[in-house]
Scaffold this motif. Sequence first.
Motif, PDB file in Angstrom:
ATOM      1  N   LEU A 177      -3.161  -1.676  11.178  1.00 23.00           N
ATOM      2  CA  LEU A 177      -2.549  -3.002  11.151  1.00 23.00           C
ATOM      3  C   LEU A 177      -3.558  -4.095  10.836  1.00 23.00           C
ATOM      4  O   LEU A 177      -3.252  -5.281  10.947  1.00 23.00           O
ATOM      5  CB  LEU A 177      -1.872  -3.282  12.502  1.00 23.00           C
ATOM      6  CG  LEU A 177      -0.883  -2.205  12.978  1.00 23.00           C
ATOM      7  CD1 LEU A 177      -0.296  -2.571  14.326  1.00 23.00           C
ATOM      8  CD2 LEU A 177       0.226  -1.985  11.954  1.00 23.00           C
ATOM      9  N   GLU A 178      -4.729  -3.713  10.451  1.00 25.03           N
ATOM     10  CA  GLU A 178      -5.777  -4.675  10.141  1.00 25.03           C
ATOM     11  C   GLU A 178      -5.355  -5.549   8.963  1.00 25.03           C
ATOM     12  O   GLU A 178      -4.771  -5.073   7.985  1.00 25.03           O
ATOM     13  CB  GLU A 178      -7.080  -3.945   9.799  1.00 25.03           C
ATOM     14  CG  GLU A 178      -8.290  -4.858   9.687  1.00 25.03           C
ATOM     15  CD  GLU A 178      -9.577  -4.058   9.499  1.00 25.03           C
ATOM     16  OE1 GLU A 178     -10.589  -4.409  10.132  1.00 25.03           O
ATOM     17  OE2 GLU A 178      -9.555  -3.074   8.730  1.00 25.03           O
ATOM     18  N   GLY A 179      -5.647  -6.828   9.046  1.00 22.84           N
ATOM     19  CA  GLY A 179      -5.320  -7.755   7.968  1.00 22.84           C
ATOM     20  C   GLY A 179      -3.933  -8.355   8.047  1.00 22.84           C
ATOM     21  O   GLY A 179      -3.571  -9.180   7.208  1.00 22.84           O
ATOM     22  N   ILE A 180      -3.140  -7.973   9.053  1.00 24.41           N
ATOM     23  CA  ILE A 180      -1.817  -8.556   9.248  1.00 24.41           C
ATOM     24  C   ILE A 180      -1.930  -9.666  10.286  1.00 24.41           C
ATOM     25  O   ILE A 180      -2.338  -9.424  11.416  1.00 24.41           O
ATOM     26  CB  ILE A 180      -0.796  -7.499   9.701  1.00 24.41           C
ATOM     27  CG1 ILE A 180      -0.681  -6.398   8.649  1.00 24.41           C
ATOM     28  CG2 ILE A 180       0.555  -8.146   9.971  1.00 24.41           C
ATOM     29  CD1 ILE A 180       0.208  -5.249   9.071  1.00 24.41           C
TER      30      ILE A 180
ATOM     31  N   PRO B 182      -0.086  -5.316   3.668  1.00 22.37           N
ATOM     32  CA  PRO B 182      -0.258  -4.138   2.824  1.00 22.37           C
ATOM     33  C   PRO B 182       0.462  -2.901   3.361  1.00 22.37           C
ATOM     34  O   PRO B 182       0.432  -1.848   2.730  1.00 22.37           O
ATOM     35  CB  PRO B 182      -1.777  -3.913   2.863  1.00 22.37           C
ATOM     36  CG  PRO B 182      -2.178  -4.411   4.214  1.00 22.37           C
ATOM     37  CD  PRO B 182      -1.281  -5.596   4.487  1.00 22.37           C
ATOM     38  N   LEU B 183       1.107  -3.031   4.511  1.00 18.93           N
ATOM     39  CA  LEU B 183       1.708  -1.874   5.182  1.00 18.93           C
ATOM     40  C   LEU B 183       3.155  -1.697   4.746  1.00 18.93           C
ATOM     41  O   LEU B 183       3.960  -2.634   4.807  1.00 18.93           O
ATOM     42  CB  LEU B 183       1.637  -2.068   6.696  1.00 18.93           C
ATOM     43  CG  LEU B 183       2.056  -0.887   7.568  1.00 18.93           C
ATOM     44  CD1 LEU B 183       1.073   0.264   7.424  1.00 18.93           C
ATOM     45  CD2 LEU B 183       2.148  -1.328   9.025  1.00 18.93           C
ATOM     46  N   ARG B 184       3.500  -0.480   4.354  1.00 15.21           N
ATOM     47  CA  ARG B 184       4.876  -0.148   4.008  1.00 15.21           C
ATOM     48  C   ARG B 184       5.246   1.125   4.763  1.00 15.21           C
ATOM     49  O   ARG B 184       4.661   2.192   4.539  1.00 15.21           O
ATOM     50  CB  ARG B 184       5.044   0.052   2.507  1.00 15.21           C
ATOM     51  CG  ARG B 184       6.512   0.175   2.080  1.00 15.21           C
ATOM     52  CD  ARG B 184       6.645   0.263   0.583  1.00 15.21           C
ATOM     53  NE  ARG B 184       8.047   0.270   0.187  1.00 15.21           N
ATOM     54  CZ  ARG B 184       8.520   0.948  -0.844  1.00 15.21           C
ATOM     55  NH1 ARG B 184       7.704   1.692  -1.578  1.00 15.21           N
ATOM     56  NH2 ARG B 184       9.795   0.901  -1.157  1.00 15.21           N
ATOM     57  N   VAL B 185       6.199   0.992   5.678  1.00 12.79           N
ATOM     58  CA  VAL B 185       6.591   2.101   6.546  1.00 12.79           C
ATOM     59  C   VAL B 185       7.978   2.575   6.139  1.00 12.79           C
ATOM     60  O   VAL B 185       8.914   1.771   6.019  1.00 12.79           O
ATOM     61  CB  VAL B 185       6.602   1.675   8.028  1.00 12.79           C
ATOM     62  CG1 VAL B 185       7.002   2.844   8.922  1.00 12.79           C
ATOM     63  CG2 VAL B 185       5.244   1.115   8.427  1.00 12.79           C
TER      64      VAL B 185
ATOM     65  N   GLU C 209      -0.485 -13.397  12.256  1.00 14.41           N
ATOM     66  CA  GLU C 209       0.690 -14.140  12.687  1.00 14.41           C
ATOM     67  C   GLU C 209       1.116 -15.103  11.592  1.00 14.41           C
ATOM     68  O   GLU C 209       0.291 -15.772  10.968  1.00 14.41           O
ATOM     69  CB  GLU C 209       0.372 -14.908  13.974  1.00 14.41           C
ATOM     70  CG  GLU C 209       1.545 -15.663  14.558  1.00 14.41           C
ATOM     71  CD  GLU C 209       1.211 -16.345  15.868  1.00 14.41           C
ATOM     72  OE1 GLU C 209       1.892 -17.319  16.223  1.00 14.41           O
ATOM     73  OE2 GLU C 209       0.235 -15.902  16.534  1.00 14.41           O
ATOM     74  N   GLY C 210       2.419 -15.174  11.339  1.00 16.46           N
ATOM     75  CA  GLY C 210       2.960 -16.043  10.299  1.00 16.46           C
ATOM     76  C   GLY C 210       3.142 -15.373   8.965  1.00 16.46           C
ATOM     77  O   GLY C 210       3.763 -15.954   8.064  1.00 16.46           O
ATOM     78  N   ALA C 211       2.610 -14.155   8.800  1.00 21.18           N
ATOM     79  CA  ALA C 211       2.734 -13.457   7.523  1.00 21.18           C
ATOM     80  C   ALA C 211       4.191 -13.106   7.243  1.00 21.18           C
ATOM     81  O   ALA C 211       4.976 -12.863   8.156  1.00 21.18           O
ATOM     82  CB  ALA C 211       1.887 -12.192   7.523  1.00 21.18           C
ATOM     83  N   GLU C 212       4.554 -13.048   5.973  1.00 17.78           N
ATOM     84  CA  GLU C 212       5.914 -12.670   5.610  1.00 17.78           C
ATOM     85  C   GLU C 212       6.070 -11.153   5.708  1.00 17.78           C
ATOM     86  O   GLU C 212       5.105 -10.390   5.619  1.00 17.78           O
ATOM     87  CB  GLU C 212       6.266 -13.150   4.212  1.00 17.78           C
ATOM     88  CG  GLU C 212       5.571 -12.395   3.091  1.00 17.78           C
ATOM     89  CD  GLU C 212       6.083 -12.815   1.726  1.00 17.78           C
ATOM     90  OE1 GLU C 212       6.523 -11.912   0.982  1.00 17.78           O
ATOM     91  OE2 GLU C 212       6.026 -14.011   1.406  1.00 17.78           O
ATOM     92  N   ALA C 213       7.301 -10.739   5.905  1.00 15.58           N
ATOM     93  CA  ALA C 213       7.598  -9.314   6.032  1.00 15.58           C
ATOM     94  C   ALA C 213       9.037  -9.089   5.598  1.00 15.58           C
ATOM     95  O   ALA C 213       9.798 -10.025   5.351  1.00 15.58           O
ATOM     96  CB  ALA C 213       7.400  -8.854   7.471  1.00 15.58           C
TER      97      ALA C 213
ATOM     98  N   GLY D 273       0.815  -1.193   0.000  1.00 12.79           N
ATOM     99  CA  GLY D 273       0.000   0.000   0.000  1.00 12.79           C
ATOM    100  C   GLY D 273       0.855   1.252   0.000  1.00 12.79           C
ATOM    101  O   GLY D 273       2.069   1.201  -0.210  1.00 12.79           O
ATOM    102  N   PRO D 274       0.242   2.402   0.245  1.00 15.60           N
ATOM    103  CA  PRO D 274       0.988   3.656   0.271  1.00 15.60           C
ATOM    104  C   PRO D 274       2.059   3.636   1.359  1.00 15.60           C
ATOM    105  O   PRO D 274       1.909   2.990   2.391  1.00 15.60           O
ATOM    106  CB  PRO D 274      -0.100   4.698   0.596  1.00 15.60           C
ATOM    107  CG  PRO D 274      -1.400   4.039   0.257  1.00 15.60           C
ATOM    108  CD  PRO D 274      -1.187   2.580   0.498  1.00 15.60           C
ATOM    109  N   VAL D 275       3.142   4.346   1.110  1.00 15.87           N
ATOM    110  CA  VAL D 275       4.202   4.456   2.097  1.00 15.87           C
ATOM    111  C   VAL D 275       3.773   5.433   3.182  1.00 15.87           C
ATOM    112  O   VAL D 275       3.325   6.543   2.887  1.00 15.87           O
ATOM    113  CB  VAL D 275       5.514   4.935   1.437  1.00 15.87           C
ATOM    114  CG1 VAL D 275       6.600   5.121   2.497  1.00 15.87           C
ATOM    115  CG2 VAL D 275       5.962   3.945   0.379  1.00 15.87           C
TER     116      VAL D 275
END
Length: 330
Positions: free
Chosen positions: A110-113, A130-133, A115-119, A40-42
């Motif tokens: 942080l909705e939709g993130i 979808p989060l990009r910080v 446990e176990g998701a890649e990052a 998603g957006p930064v």
Amino acid sequence: MTAVMREPVALPTRQRPRPPLAGPARSAASVQPGAARTAGPVIPGAAGTGLRHLLDAPRVPARVIAAFPSAVYLETRAPVEPRVLAVATSDAVRLPNAVVIAAGSRDRPLEGIDEGAEAWAGDGHVEVGPLRVRVRRWWDPSPALGPLSLARLDRGVRDLEAAVTGSRFGLAGHPDPPLLAARCAAGDLAGAVEAAERIVGLGPGLTPSGDDVLAGLLVALRTLSSSVQHGGTAGWLADWLGAAVTADADTRTTTLAASLLHCAAAGQASAEVAAVLRAVAGHEQTAPAARRLLAAGHTSGADLAFGLLAGCRAVLALALAARKDDRATA
């Protein structure tokens, strides 16, 4: 990235091999670091300076080890601690290994993130779901108190004792936390290490009560020993005790708690812990700072407060003893 004026100095630690990442993170490891990512957006974030080694380096794969509305915790393959970082909303407890974003938990960033998701972490970014910080600012998790008289420290200890009386301590009735406090106040390194090693990883949850006690103790010893006269013995105790409890923490407690112990051994604290130490030094009101700390987690705040109080008492006792010895030999 903007540099800060004061960098915390981490203690040397003995590194041990980590178990391989599983699930999504293992498959992520096969992706080239420069591969395109859909996100998603930064959004901007502010990171603790203890994460510079990780976030300034080329990005590495990570996996989500816990996810909550106010924070997600990522375990990375960074070569040094802290290996776990938090992506936290502005109203979450600000851990020393956190990247804080400019959104509250009510905004559900942080909705939709899960446990176990890649990052991924590195190249100035943290990407998860979808989060990009993008890290735009740095904050220093090492409390700076300035010179502190022993009389002021004595008043601060008494104020803190009153503020935390009756709090819900996670290890109430266990003999080792008070034994640890007594051994530290006496400058008994061997006895302190023995008691400390028995409570590493003791208790349930992401940050067991024993580790919270140790984190509070280490931060207090490290911070106050450099602020008071005759603080050398307390600093020496912090060095050896910190090395002892972090040496094999990754095999005895959770990955998050192990990272927080490394942070504490280097004098890095959450914002809530730092506020209590500033109150002890007379820079803030004690009661409000203690209330904010005690509100953290189920018993984490009270466990941290126990360790902080033990550390404050130990620094005071050791400094008074050293001053007495100096006067006797003058």
